[in-house]
Design a protein around this motif. Sequence first.
Motif, PDB file in Angstrom:
ATOM      1  N   TYR A  54      -4.361   0.210   4.459  1.00  0.00           N
ATOM      2  CA  TYR A  54      -3.822  -0.103   3.139  1.00  0.00           C
ATOM      3  C   TYR A  54      -4.521   0.759   2.094  1.00  0.00           C
ATOM      4  CZ  TYR A  54      -1.770  -4.154   5.376  1.00  0.00           C
ATOM      5  OH  TYR A  54      -1.051  -4.971   6.198  1.00  0.00           O
ATOM      6  N   PRO A  55      -3.887   1.832   1.667  1.00  0.00           N
ATOM      7  CA  PRO A  55      -4.510   2.685   0.657  1.00  0.00           C
ATOM      8  C   PRO A  55      -4.779   1.924  -0.638  1.00  0.00           C
ATOM      9  CG  PRO A  55      -2.603   3.768   1.625  1.00  0.00           C
ATOM     10  CD  PRO A  55      -2.598   2.347   2.099  1.00  0.00           C
ATOM     11  N   LYS A  88      -1.375  -0.230  -1.681  1.00  0.00           N
ATOM     12  CA  LYS A  88      -0.038   0.100  -1.192  1.00  0.00           C
ATOM     13  C   LYS A  88       0.157  -0.404   0.231  1.00  0.00           C
ATOM     14  CE  LYS A  88       3.089   4.013  -0.973  1.00  0.00           C
ATOM     15  NZ  LYS A  88       3.205   5.440  -1.276  1.00  0.00           N
ATOM     16  N   GLY A  89       1.241  -1.127   0.443  1.00  0.00           N
ATOM     17  CA  GLY A  89       1.562  -1.637   1.765  1.00  0.00           C
ATOM     18  C   GLY A  89       2.227  -0.582   2.638  1.00  0.00           C
ATOM     19  N   ASN A  90       2.399  -0.912   3.905  1.00  0.00           N
ATOM     20  CA  ASN A  90       3.007   0.032   4.857  1.00  0.00           C
ATOM     21  C   ASN A  90       4.428   0.420   4.471  1.00  0.00           C
ATOM     22  OD1 ASN A  90       0.743   0.138   6.473  1.00  0.00           O
ATOM     23  ND2 ASN A  90       1.397  -1.577   7.735  1.00  0.00           N
ATOM     24  N   ASN A  91       5.147  -0.490   3.834  1.00  0.00           N
ATOM     25  CA  ASN A  91       6.529  -0.190   3.451  1.00  0.00           C
ATOM     26  C   ASN A  91       6.618   0.420   2.052  1.00  0.00           C
ATOM     27  OD1 ASN A  91       5.901  -2.403   1.920  1.00  0.00           O
ATOM     28  ND2 ASN A  91       7.691  -3.610   2.510  1.00  0.00           N
ATOM     29  N   GLY A  92       5.461   0.758   1.469  1.00  0.00           N
ATOM     30  CA  GLY A  92       5.450   1.387   0.154  1.00  0.00           C
ATOM     31  C   GLY A  92       5.397   0.420  -1.005  1.00  0.00           C
ATOM     32  N   SER A  93       5.358  -0.885  -0.695  1.00  0.00           N
ATOM     33  CA  SER A  93       5.327  -1.882  -1.768  1.00  0.00           C
ATOM     34  C   SER A  93       3.922  -2.028  -2.342  1.00  0.00           C
ATOM     35  CB  SER A  93       5.807  -3.230  -1.243  1.00  0.00           C
ATOM     36  OG  SER A  93       4.924  -3.704  -0.251  1.00  0.00           O
ATOM     37  N   CYS A  94       3.839  -2.557  -3.529  1.00  0.00           N
ATOM     38  CA  CYS A  94       2.571  -2.833  -4.196  1.00  0.00           C
ATOM     39  C   CYS A  94       2.086  -4.209  -3.747  1.00  0.00           C
ATOM     40  CB  CYS A  94       2.762  -2.782  -5.706  1.00  0.00           C
ATOM     41  SG  CYS A  94       1.272  -3.132  -6.637  1.00  0.00           S
TER      42      CYS A  94
END
Length: 111
Positions: free
Chosen positions: A25-26, A76-82
């Motif tokens: 998780y960046p 940032k989640g794996n699907n690009g969500s915050c």
Amino acid sequence: MDQKKLQAIKCILNRKSDNNITVTYPIVAIGLNKSGDIIGIASNCSIAKKGNGKHAERELIRKYGKSIKTIILYRKGNNGSCLPIHPCNVCKKVCDKLNIKVFSIHEKFNW
């Protein structure tokens, strides 16, 4: 914070987190000065394995010190969500001692 600054911060957060491929998780932290201008950006990309790395907010404090008045965190989640994020207890204590406000962009702006 005005919409123009917020939009610029969102773009920076997405770009910086896309470069951070070594972690699950960046996490990106943006340091703002008293006027709300961006003075620095740090991420957790130096983490080699879980629990062994530098926290983004502490990296900002190390580089910019007392000139930082606010830190915005982004995860940032794996699907690009915050995703929601909060500073760890140590980072929170350091920020409190230096009078630095810390918040997640997810909470503050309902992103």
